[in-house]
Structures are given as C-alpha cells and as structure tokens.
Design a protein around this motif. Structure first.
Motif, short mmCIF file in Angstrom:
data_model
loop_
_atom_site.label_atom_id
_atom_site.label_comp_id
_atom_site.label_asym_id
_atom_site.label_seq_id
_atom_site.Cartn_x
_atom_site.Cartn_y
_atom_site.Cartn_z
N GLY A 65 -13.50 4.85 22.83
CA GLY A 65 -13.29 5.28 24.20
C GLY A 65 -11.95 4.91 24.79
O GLY A 65 -11.71 5.16 25.97
N ASP A 66 -11.04 4.33 23.98
CA ASP A 66 -9.74 3.95 24.53
C ASP A 66 -8.75 5.11 24.53
O ASP A 66 -7.60 4.95 24.96
CB ASP A 66 -9.16 2.74 23.80
CG ASP A 66 -8.87 3.02 22.32
OD1 ASP A 66 -9.01 4.17 21.87
OD2 ASP A 66 -8.51 2.06 21.60
N GLY A 67 -9.17 6.28 24.02
CA GLY A 67 -8.30 7.44 24.03
C GLY A 67 -7.43 7.60 22.82
O GLY A 67 -6.81 8.66 22.63
N THR A 68 -7.35 6.59 21.97
CA THR A 68 -6.50 6.68 20.78
C THR A 68 -7.24 6.33 19.48
O THR A 68 -6.89 6.84 18.42
CB THR A 68 -5.28 5.74 20.90
OG1 THR A 68 -5.74 4.41 21.10
CG2 THR A 68 -4.41 6.15 22.09
N THR A 69 -8.25 5.47 19.56
CA THR A 69 -8.94 5.03 18.35
C THR A 69 -9.92 6.10 17.88
O THR A 69 -10.81 6.51 18.64
CB THR A 69 -9.69 3.72 18.60
OG1 THR A 69 -8.76 2.73 19.06
CG2 THR A 69 -10.35 3.22 17.33
N GLY A 110 -7.92 -1.46 18.46
CA GLY A 110 -8.47 -0.45 19.35
C GLY A 110 -9.97 -0.56 19.47
O GLY A 110 -10.62 -1.40 18.84
N HIS A 111 -10.55 0.32 20.32
CA HIS A 111 -11.99 0.31 20.49
C HIS A 111 -12.44 1.70 20.93
O HIS A 111 -11.64 2.51 21.44
CB HIS A 111 -12.41 -0.73 21.53
CG HIS A 111 -11.77 -0.56 22.87
ND1 HIS A 111 -12.24 0.30 23.83
CD2 HIS A 111 -10.65 -1.13 23.40
CE1 HIS A 111 -11.47 0.25 24.90
NE2 HIS A 111 -10.51 -0.60 24.68
N LEU A 161 -18.11 7.90 12.91
CA LEU A 161 -18.75 6.59 12.90
C LEU A 161 -19.32 6.27 14.28
O LEU A 161 -18.76 6.68 15.30
CB LEU A 161 -17.75 5.51 12.49
CG LEU A 161 -17.26 5.53 11.04
CD1 LEU A 161 -16.10 4.54 10.87
CD2 LEU A 161 -18.39 5.19 10.07
N ASP A 162 -20.43 5.56 14.30
CA ASP A 162 -21.03 5.16 15.58
C ASP A 162 -20.34 3.91 16.11
O ASP A 162 -20.00 3.01 15.34
CB ASP A 162 -22.51 4.81 15.38
CG ASP A 162 -23.33 5.98 14.86
OD1 ASP A 162 -22.92 7.13 15.09
OD2 ASP A 162 -24.37 5.71 14.22
N PRO A 163 -20.17 3.82 17.42
CA PRO A 163 -19.75 2.53 18.00
C PRO A 163 -20.84 1.50 17.73
O PRO A 163 -22.03 1.78 17.86
CB PRO A 163 -19.64 2.83 19.49
CG PRO A 163 -19.44 4.30 19.58
CD PRO A 163 -20.26 4.88 18.45
N THR A 209 -8.77 -0.03 10.95
CA THR A 209 -7.69 -0.97 10.64
C THR A 209 -7.93 -2.29 11.37
O THR A 209 -8.21 -2.31 12.57
CB THR A 209 -6.32 -0.40 11.04
OG1 THR A 209 -6.09 0.81 10.30
CG2 THR A 209 -5.21 -1.39 10.73
N PHE A 210 -7.81 -3.37 10.62
CA PHE A 210 -8.04 -4.71 11.14
C PHE A 210 -6.75 -5.53 11.05
O PHE A 210 -5.96 -5.38 10.12
CB PHE A 210 -9.11 -5.44 10.32
CG PHE A 210 -10.48 -4.84 10.41
CD1 PHE A 210 -11.41 -5.33 11.30
CD2 PHE A 210 -10.83 -3.77 9.60
CE1 PHE A 210 -12.68 -4.78 11.38
CE2 PHE A 210 -12.09 -3.21 9.67
CZ PHE A 210 -13.02 -3.71 10.56
#
Length: 305
Positions: A254-258, A251-252, A224-226, A265-266
């Motif tokens: 580039g945070d290393g986990t998302t 998350g967002h 998916l694209d940011p 997930t919301f």
C-alpha cells in the motif's frame, strides 16, 4: 652523585614512566564496543552507549539478538524447560520486566505484540507463531515439536523500552537423530509447489541486500498476500550459536511503490563471518509457507549476483 641530583633523576624517571603509561592509554583505550547490527526494525539501539561499570555492567546490548535469556532488565521465563513431542505441545511463558513482574504492556511490531520463533538446534524444525497474552502477562501457544533441543525466541518491544529478542532452550523427549544444516549454500527452495530463489550475499558487519523471488509452476507470483504488514518475513540464524536476526523487506503493502511479488528485497546486516540459515515466511492465497536457505557470509561459499 649528590642528593639533589639523585632526586631530580628519580623525578625525571617517574615522569618518563608516567608519560609512557599515558601514551599506552591513548593507544589501547578506552575501547568503545561497536553494537552488532540487528534486523527487525533495528533492535540494536543507535544511542551512544554508557561507559561500562567495572562491577558488572550489562554488555548484552553489544551481542546479537537471542543469545541471552535476560537483557536490559527483561527476562524470558518459560513455565517448563522440558516438553513433550507432538503436533500441538502447549508452551506457556512470561517476560519479566526490570521490577521482576510479568510485562503486560507492549508496543506492537509488525501488527503483533510478540513474535515467537521456535527452531530445533539442528535446523530441522522451524515455526513462527503469535501466542495469546492473558491479563496477568502469561503468554500461551502450541508448537509442533519433534524430539531434540529447541531454541525459542521472543521478539518483543516492551512499552517504553527498545525492541529486543530473548532466547531460551527447551528439551523435547524422545528418540533423536540430529540432521544438521547443509554444509554448502542453498539458494533455491521448494515448498508446496512454490519455488523461491535467493540472490545476493551477506557481508559481515555491513548492510546487505537479499532478493527472494517466488514462482509457481514456472510462473512468477505477482499477487502475494500482505502478511503482518509485509509481503514476507525473513529470519536469519547463525549456525553454531543461533544468533538471531529478524529482518523485513524494503517497503510495505500500500505504499504505492512496493509490488506484491515476485521479488521481495530485504536489507540485512550480519554480525560476523559464518554460515547462516535463513527462513522466509510468505503468504499466497491465504496460506503462509516457509522456505529455507543457507548462505555463507565472508567465506568461500558465497556467490556474487
């Protein structure tokens, strides 16, 4: 009965009445209103609320977003409340501040100073756009409008103020056939060859986790694209009054986990039981698409996942 005895009895009766009154005050008041939870970076303030002024205090902070055209001294003022139907109908408006002048300074939220949501009141139309602001504070955009009544929401954070959502209706002329939201929960949506499924439930007055999974041709989408600093944007509207929630995923990019899909997930908190229409914006291969769902909070249509 002697006069002193009558006086003492009268004083005792007054004390008893006053004591009962004090007891009632402890039982029934003061009542502290609990602010409704809000999405989009917690639009409801967590600061302690000031006691209400009996001469007309503003209770709007305790309402879900988007129900009012004015809140906290800010007003959404449309240049026209009646618009023509068409694929590119102009919409111009200002947000007036506490001093009655158009606001010209905003704190960007998710890469934009203002998110404008337009939804037809029967949920048959939905748009999420980002108007252009002129130096004098006038916002301009175009909308694809069909005949009927539309609700427009300005999702903003005026500089130095708490984020808030203001809403106003516009009438669009023409032959109108109301559609209405689905009566039952809808947890799978298809759009342009993509399938999006929703898992999770909404619990009134509590934080709830919703996971939306994107696939295409039966295969999970993992790139998916940011889009505006996230992999998806979710708007929830309560049927009946269109109480508004704008929530974003955990998350967002580039945070290393998302991960960029397939799951988004919301965290969401709805203010009451009822039926909610949910709209997910996601971007893939440079194109933004919207998937729509219906979820019942605190009712018999809910599903456990």
């Amino acid at each position: 009965m002697s006069t002193p005895t009558r006086v003492i009895g009268f004083i005792a009766a007054l004390a008893a009445i006053f004591g009962i009154t004090l007891g009632a005050g402890r039982l029934f008041g003061p009542v502290e209103a609990t602010p409704a939870s809000a999405g989009h970076d917690a639009h409801a303030s967590t600061e302690p609320t000031e006691p209400a002024d009996s001469a007309g205090a503003d209770h709007s902070a305790h309402l879900p977003g988007g129900l009012q055209v004015s809140q906290d001294g800010y007003t959404l003022r449309l240049n026209h409340s009646e618009l023509a139907a068409g694929p590119k109908t102009p919409l111009d408006f200002v947000v007036e501040g506490p001093e009655g002048k158009p606001v010209t300074a905003y704190t960007p939220q998710h890469e934009k100073e203002l998110h404008l949501i337009a939804v037809r009141r029967d949920f048959s139309g939905f748009q999420h756009v980002h108007p252009t602001r002129a130096a004098d504070g006038t916002w301009s955009t175009t909308l694809a409008l069909t005949p009927g009544t539309w609700r427009v929401f300005a999702d903003i954070a005026p500089q130095g103020a708490q984020p808030l959502t203001l809403g106003a209706d516009v009438s669009v002329a023409g032959a109108y056939a109301p559609a209405g939201a689905p009566a039952e929960d809808v947890r799978t949506a298809t759009v342009d060859g993509y399938t999006v499924t929703l898992k999770g439930d909404l619990a009134p007055g509590a934080d709830s986790a919703l996971t939306l999974s994107v696939s295409r041709s039966g295969k999970p989408v993992t790139d998916l694209d940011p889009y505006l600093g996230a992999y998806g944007h979710l708007v929830a509207l309560r049927t009946g009054d269109l109480a508004y929630l704008h929530v974003h995923p955990e998350g967002h990019p580039g945070d290393g986990t998302t991960q960029p899909g397939p799951d988004i997930t919301f965290g969401a908190a709805v203010p009451s039981a009822g039926t909610y229409r949910l709209f997910l914006d996601f971007q893939h291969e440079g194109v933004v698409r919207t998937a729509a769902f219906t979820v019942t909070a605190g009712g018999t249509n809910g599903h456990q996942h």
